[in-house]
Write an enzyme that holds these catalytic residues in place. Structure first.
Site, PDB file in Angstrom:
ATOM      1  N   ASP A   1      -9.071  -4.688  -6.603  1.00 50.87           N
ATOM      2  CA  ASP A   1      -8.675  -3.488  -5.742  1.00 50.87           C
ATOM      3  C   ASP A   1      -8.831  -2.062  -6.575  1.00 50.87           C
ATOM      4  O   ASP A   1      -8.138  -2.155  -7.597  1.00 50.87           O
ATOM      5  CB  ASP A   1      -6.973  -3.720  -5.606  1.00 50.87           C
ATOM      6  CG  ASP A   1      -6.304  -2.613  -4.609  1.00 50.87           C
ATOM      7  OD1 ASP A   1      -7.029  -1.513  -4.565  1.00 50.87           O
ATOM      8  OD2 ASP A   1      -5.252  -2.758  -4.220  1.00 50.87           O
TER       9      ASP A   1
ATOM     10  N   HIS B   1      -8.496  -4.219  -1.659  1.00 51.99           N
ATOM     11  CA  HIS B   1      -6.936  -3.547  -1.365  1.00 51.99           C
ATOM     12  C   HIS B   1      -6.623  -4.269  -0.124  1.00 51.99           C
ATOM     13  O   HIS B   1      -5.492  -4.628  -0.008  1.00 51.99           O
ATOM     14  CB  HIS B   1      -7.089  -2.094  -1.137  1.00 51.99           C
ATOM     15  CG  HIS B   1      -5.752  -1.567  -0.935  1.00 51.99           C
ATOM     16  ND1 HIS B   1      -4.438  -1.482  -1.798  1.00 51.99           N
ATOM     17  CD2 HIS B   1      -5.365  -1.048   0.187  1.00 51.99           C
ATOM     18  CE1 HIS B   1      -3.671  -1.115  -1.085  1.00 51.99           C
ATOM     19  NE2 HIS B   1      -3.966  -0.500   0.076  1.00 51.99           N
TER      20      HIS B   1
ATOM     21  N   SER C   1       0.844  -1.222   0.175  1.00 50.77           N
ATOM     22  CA  SER C   1       0.153  -0.006   0.054  1.00 50.77           C
ATOM     23  C   SER C   1       0.801   1.270   0.053  1.00 50.77           C
ATOM     24  O   SER C   1       1.753   1.174  -0.866  1.00 50.77           O
ATOM     25  CB  SER C   1      -0.907  -0.065   1.270  1.00 50.77           C
ATOM     26  OG  SER C   1      -1.902   0.949   0.866  1.00 50.77           O
TER      27      SER C   1
END
Length: 366
Positions: A312, A345, A146
């Site tokens: 995602d 995600h 991330s």
């Protein structure tokens, strides 16, 4: 978390920041697992997303579960019987590292908005200083997920030759409009809360409503629509669980988001959230050569694993493909793994068996 588990590294002072200004007496919080070998060649550095602490997993000093508990440890996917693992709390955070909530030594009060403009390059350079401070000239592997994946790319482009291999998880070589838009709304929710008070809040007058909305927006984008349907559908709360007010919470999904926000709002400093959010928006590898491709071309690693998730929406699979293609063009041996996890995600935090299998296989070939 036990205070004994958290170690601190004093950054060079003054520590110059990319966009101007400098920090005096700054430090990074970090934790370690495993043993560094005699050649100092078995080190893995983990750079995290926006909100986690350095406590990725239980260790001897702190047996409490970490945010990536099932991923690393003795005999686990990241096997700490073999690897010396370091997890750092990012510069600008409020989990032990110096950030806007820290005391400014010049004033004796919290920095708040007097903290210098923060970039992910600053976070990367701070992490690099920590690694060198531990006596490690070259990491065996740099792993980022991330926001931490963007910080890892900054680390690689600014400190060439310092990393043998790279694991890139659900990240981006530059912030894209959708992610910027979401983060902009999150920041706006915090700033429009009267209790934010231009960053001068306290425990009694705290921007809880703004932080709650920001967290809810985040959680919505961290998972996929497919998962929301599967978990909650259109199930309503029992009548005695509903709020007795106009337009109050009625559906289970609303209750879930509210509970998630309640657990978060007092655990993370709002100003730190704002600074790290904006730092994510600013990140752009195209600053290094004129395009993302040119920026990636400046990264010299021997091997790379790039993992993304088809569901995602925050860091889409197209960006993982872009990273993989760029690193391969730069000469790295690259493996791209596209997972169909429904968790979006957040899959790297919950779909541990599939992420772990790919990571373990990659590390096993080293």
């Amino acid at each position: 978390m036990s205070a004994d588990a958290r170690r601190y590294f004093d950054l060079p002072s003054p520590f110059a920041m990319k966009r101007g200004g400098a920090l005096t007496g700054a430090r990074l919080a970090y934790e370690t697992w495993g043993r560094l070998d005699a050649d100092r060649a078995n080190a893995i550095l983990i750079l995290t997303g926006l909100s986690p602490s350095a406590h990725a997993a239980a260790n001897d000093e702190d047996p409490s579960p970490g945010w990536w508990e099932d991923m690393l440890g003795p005999g686990k996917y990241i096997d700490t019987d073999r690897w010396f693992v370091i997890c750092v709390n990012t510069l600008g955070s409020c989990k032990g590292s110096t950030g806007p909530a820290s005391i400014d030594p010049a004033s004796g009060s919290p920095y708040r908005l007097d903290f210098p403009a923060l970039t992910l390059e600053d976070a990367a350079s701070a992490a690099f200083a920590l690694v060198r401070g531990l006596g490690i000239d070259r990491l065996a592997c740099l792993l980022g997920n991330s926001m931490g994946g963007m910080t890892a790319l900054a680390y690689l482009v600014r400190h060439p030759g310092s990393v043998h291999s790279h694991i890139s998880i659900s990240t981006a070589p530059q912030a894209q409009p959708f992610a910027i838009a979401i983060r902009s709304l999150q920041r706006e929710a915090i700033r429009l809360d009267p209790n934010w008070n231009e960053g001068s809040y306290d425990e009694e007058r705290y921007p809880e409503a703004g932080m709650s909305i920001a967290r809810k927006l985040g959680v919505i984008t961290y998972r996929s629509a497919m998962e929301w349907v599967g978990r909650f559908a259109r199930i309503r709360l029992e009548s005695d669980q509903r709020e007795d007010e106009p337009f109050g919470v009625e559906f289970q999904i609303e209750s879930y988001l509210a509970g998630h926000a309640r657990r978060f709002v007092r655990s993370f400093d709002p100003n730190c959230y704002l600074y790290l959010s904006r730092a994510s928006d600013w990140f752009d590898l195209a600053e290094y050569g004129g395009s993302v491709r040119e920026g990636l071309a400046r990264i010299a690693v021997e091997r790379a694993l790039v993992i993304g998730v088809e569901t995602d929406i925050l860091f889409p699979l197209t960006q993982q493909q872009e990273i993989a293609d760029g690193l391969q063009a730069a000469g790295a041996e690259v493996e791209l793994v596209a997972l169909d996890s429904p968790q979006g995600h957040d899959a790297f935090l919950v779909d541990i068996p599939r992420f772990g299998a790919a990571i373990a296989a990659f590390l096993g070939r080293m």
